[in-house]
Design a protein around this motif. Structure first.
Motif, short mmCIF file in Angstrom:
data_model
loop_
_atom_site.label_atom_id
_atom_site.label_comp_id
_atom_site.label_asym_id
_atom_site.label_seq_id
_atom_site.Cartn_x
_atom_site.Cartn_y
_atom_site.Cartn_z
N THR A 157 -40.78 -29.34 4.84
CA THR A 157 -40.82 -30.44 5.81
C THR A 157 -39.57 -31.30 5.69
N VAL A 158 -39.23 -31.66 4.45
CA VAL A 158 -38.02 -32.46 4.22
C VAL A 158 -36.78 -31.68 4.63
N PHE A 159 -36.74 -30.39 4.29
CA PHE A 159 -35.60 -29.55 4.63
C PHE A 159 -35.39 -29.48 6.14
N LEU A 160 -36.48 -29.33 6.89
CA LEU A 160 -36.35 -29.29 8.35
C LEU A 160 -35.76 -30.59 8.89
N ASP A 161 -36.19 -31.71 8.33
CA ASP A 161 -35.64 -33.00 8.75
C ASP A 161 -34.15 -33.08 8.41
#
Length: 178
Positions: A157-161
């Motif tokens: 999730t953080v990576f996608l952001d």
């Protein structure tokens, strides 16, 4: 495990933070060395990913571009104008024309008069093209999942952001006004 060690060794070939800081100081630059290092590693990872993607798609008799075109057609009810394909894929009309010619030769797409604008030719996903996507789906998606398998759901999730924000900055490499 040997592959993981090779990947780690490859990433160590890219300048370290200390090396990047020395370069920034050597050239008396007013830039953040860590930001430069992140960008350099991202560019190296992107190149490696692009190469791996071509190997991956070649297993199915495709290239990354040909797969993306087929998937885009499938996502748009199996028919699109070449100009729309070019826009959706972020490539030139000439690139799309080349992809269409190869896919048409292979029987995966065809061209016909557009159902939206009879003056234009649409690209249509053939049954053979749809079957190719169905047949490769299980292995393709399993490999994509495995590629990010070391990341937790929260990390993804953080990576996608983060990836979205970095992607917004890509223009800095090509913008002539900077």
């Amino acid at each position: 495990m040997a592959n993981n060690n090779k990947e780690s060794a490859d990433m160590n070939l890219i300048p370290s933070l200390a090396q990047t800081q020395r370069q920034v100081e050597r050239y008396d630059l007013d830039v953040d060395a860590q930001a430069v290092l992140v960008a350099a590693r991202l560019m190296a990872a992107g190149a490696k990913l692009g190469h791996a993607a071509e190997i991956h798609f070649s297993r199915f008799g495709l290239s990354t571009g040909r797969y993306r075109l087929l998937a885009d057609l499938e996502d748009n009810d199996g028919e699109e104008l070449p100009s729309q394909l070019a826009e959706n894929l972020g490539v030139t009309r000439a690139t799309v024309t080349g992809l269409i010619e190869i896919l048409e030769r292979d029987g995966l797409v065809s061209r016909r008069t557009s159902s939206v604008d009879g003056r234009q030719k649409s690209v249509v996903l053939t049954e053979e093209g749809a079957k190719k996507l169905r047949d490769m789906a299980s292995e393709h998606y399993a490999r994509l999942e495995a590629m990010v398998g070391l990341l937790s759901i929260e990390e993804r999730t953080v990576f996608l952001d983060l990836l979205g924000r970095v992607t917004q900055g890509i223009f800095a490499l090509t913008d002539e006004s900077l």
